[in-house]
Scaffold this motif. Structure first.
Motif, short mmCIF file in Angstrom:
data_model
loop_
_atom_site.label_atom_id
_atom_site.label_comp_id
_atom_site.label_asym_id
_atom_site.label_seq_id
_atom_site.Cartn_x
_atom_site.Cartn_y
_atom_site.Cartn_z
N LEU A 160 45.83 54.83 4.13
CA LEU A 160 46.69 55.26 5.22
C LEU A 160 48.16 55.22 4.82
N GLU A 161 48.54 54.24 4.00
CA GLU A 161 49.92 54.18 3.51
C GLU A 161 50.26 55.42 2.70
N ASN A 162 49.24 56.04 2.12
CA ASN A 162 49.43 57.25 1.32
C ASN A 162 49.08 58.51 2.10
N ASN A 163 49.03 58.37 3.44
CA ASN A 163 48.74 59.50 4.32
C ASN A 163 47.39 60.16 4.01
N ILE A 164 46.42 59.33 3.63
CA ILE A 164 45.06 59.80 3.35
C ILE A 164 44.13 59.20 4.39
N GLN A 165 43.37 60.06 5.05
CA GLN A 165 42.41 59.61 6.04
C GLN A 165 41.26 58.87 5.34
N PRO A 166 41.00 57.61 5.69
CA PRO A 166 39.85 56.90 5.09
C PRO A 166 38.56 57.66 5.38
N PRO A 167 37.58 57.57 4.49
CA PRO A 167 36.32 58.32 4.68
C PRO A 167 35.63 57.93 5.98
N ALA A 168 35.21 58.94 6.72
CA ALA A 168 34.54 58.70 8.00
C ALA A 168 33.03 58.65 7.79
N THR A 169 32.60 57.88 6.80
CA THR A 169 31.17 57.76 6.51
C THR A 169 30.50 56.96 7.63
N PRO A 170 29.56 57.55 8.36
CA PRO A 170 28.96 56.84 9.49
C PRO A 170 28.12 55.65 9.08
N GLY A 171 27.50 55.72 7.90
CA GLY A 171 26.65 54.63 7.47
C GLY A 171 25.37 54.57 8.28
N GLY A 172 24.57 53.54 8.04
CA GLY A 172 23.32 53.38 8.76
C GLY A 172 23.54 52.67 10.08
N THR A 173 22.46 52.42 10.79
CA THR A 173 22.51 51.73 12.07
C THR A 173 21.52 50.58 12.04
N VAL A 174 21.97 49.39 12.39
CA VAL A 174 21.10 48.23 12.44
C VAL A 174 20.43 48.18 13.80
N THR A 175 19.11 48.12 13.83
CA THR A 175 18.37 48.07 15.10
C THR A 175 18.43 46.65 15.68
N ASN A 176 17.70 46.44 16.77
CA ASN A 176 17.69 45.13 17.43
C ASN A 176 16.60 44.21 16.89
N SER A 177 15.84 44.65 15.91
CA SER A 177 14.73 43.85 15.40
C SER A 177 15.22 42.54 14.78
N THR A 178 14.47 41.47 15.00
CA THR A 178 14.78 40.17 14.41
C THR A 178 13.65 39.69 13.50
N MET A 179 12.64 40.54 13.30
CA MET A 179 11.53 40.18 12.41
C MET A 179 11.91 40.55 10.97
N PRO A 180 11.91 39.59 10.05
CA PRO A 180 12.35 39.88 8.67
C PRO A 180 11.36 40.75 7.91
N PRO A 181 11.82 41.89 7.36
CA PRO A 181 10.95 42.70 6.52
C PRO A 181 10.86 42.18 5.10
N PHE A 182 11.85 41.35 4.70
CA PHE A 182 11.91 40.88 3.32
C PHE A 182 12.04 39.36 3.28
N SER A 183 11.56 38.78 2.20
CA SER A 183 11.71 37.34 2.00
C SER A 183 13.15 37.01 1.68
N GLU A 184 13.53 35.73 1.89
CA GLU A 184 14.88 35.29 1.53
C GLU A 184 15.14 35.52 0.04
N LYS A 185 14.10 35.35 -0.75
CA LYS A 185 14.23 35.55 -2.20
C LYS A 185 14.65 36.99 -2.51
N LEU A 186 14.00 37.96 -1.87
CA LEU A 186 14.31 39.36 -2.12
C LEU A 186 15.68 39.74 -1.56
N MET A 187 16.00 39.21 -0.38
CA MET A 187 17.30 39.51 0.23
C MET A 187 18.44 38.96 -0.61
N MET A 188 18.28 37.74 -1.08
CA MET A 188 19.34 37.13 -1.90
C MET A 188 19.52 37.88 -3.21
#
Length: 285
Positions: free
Chosen positions: A209-237
């Motif tokens: 913004l200091e250089n008058n450049i619009q930061p990328p408007a990448t929407p990215g993904g969306t995190v759902t409301n699920s709380t059930m882990p699909p991956f083990s802590e080992k895999l996530m880490m």
């Protein structure tokens, strides 16, 4: 990838990930055979115990392909590096084969995200009409005698854009991990990672913004409301560890190829924070 394939509701994304899985599975079996032929123990790696296919969808809006694309970016760098360290012809061929798969699917994933309007292209710039040389040392300082910073060059902008893009995906990945992990110490660690990615995104946006450049408007993904882990802590880490390595590598290139000293300093600070965070994760694991 098996989890993302199972939860995908877009046929094109399913086909891409399934095709990649099949090719990677063949390469994994080839590596396993190499270990056995040499009389070496086969590494455990990750198994079906580290993935819970019955867990509901945790990310939506194309996040599966976003993450696969970043993982292929990591693979591309690692395979080239390992190729330069290899001397046996069968090992060299293996890395060449893996590099070919990686480059092919990185292109497929990028085009998919652009076609689905989930990623935006970087800003267009005017083409140079002449060549020139740097004759003023203030170009390297990034400021003139009045303290005004010069405009970013395209190489510097490229690294800033890449940092924004990857940290947005990393932040959403960690949000999903934080939401589903049952280990309080691991959850606290992931929350620290989210805070770090937000800081990098915020400060990188400020530079643009200091250089008058619009930061990328990448929407990215969306995190759902699920709380059930699909991956083990080992895999996530481990996945978080890989992404930390990508950020450190990208930051190192940015320091080496950015000519404004404020950008070099900023990336060194980011690198220090990322290194400390990654090291802490190794001890947590």
């Amino acid at each position: 990838m098996e989890y993302f394939i199972d939860k995908s509701d877009d046929q094109k994304a399913t086909d891409l990930m399934s095709d990649l899985w099949n090719q990677l599975h063949s390469l994994t079996l080839e590596m396993e055979t190499m270990f056995k032929n040499e009389g070496a123990a086969v590494p455990n790696g990750f198994t079906e115990k580290d993935v819970q296919l019955e867990a509901p969808k945790l990310w939506d809006n194309g996040f599966d392909i976003m993450l696969c694309r970043i993982l292929k970016e990591i693979s591309a760098g690692m395979y080239v590096l390992h190729l330069t360290m290899s001397y046996r012809q069968d090992i060299i061929k293996l890395y060449r084969d893996m590099s070919e798969v990686t480059e092919t699917f990185y292109g497929h994933f990028t085009q998919y995200l652009l076609d689905k309007k989930l990623y935006t292209r970087p800003n267009y710039v005017n083409m140079p009409k002449s060549t020139d040389y740097i004759t003023d040392k203030n170009y390297l300082k990034g400021t003139n005698i009045f303290g005004k910073k010069r405009t970013l060059n395209t190489v510097e902008y490229g690294y800033l854009y890449h940092a924004m893009e990857t940290n947005i995906v990393g932040m959403q990945l960690l949000q999903g991990f934080t939401q589903t992990t049952k280990d309080e110490e691991v959850k606290k660690y992931f929350m620290e990672g989210i805070a770090l990615t937000k800081e990098i995104i915020r400060e990188t946006s400020d530079i643009l913004l200091e250089n008058n450049i619009q930061p990328p408007a990448t929407p990215g993904g969306t995190v759902t409301n699920s709380t059930m882990p699909p991956f083990s802590e080992k895999l996530m880490m481990f996945c978080n560890y890989l992404l930390d390595g990508l950020s450190l590598g990208g930051g190192g290139f940015s320091v080496g190829f950015s000519l404004r000293n404020d950008l070099q300093y900023k990336n060194m600070i980011f690198a220090k924070d990322l290194f400390q965070y990654q090291r802490k994760g190794g001890l947590t694991s």
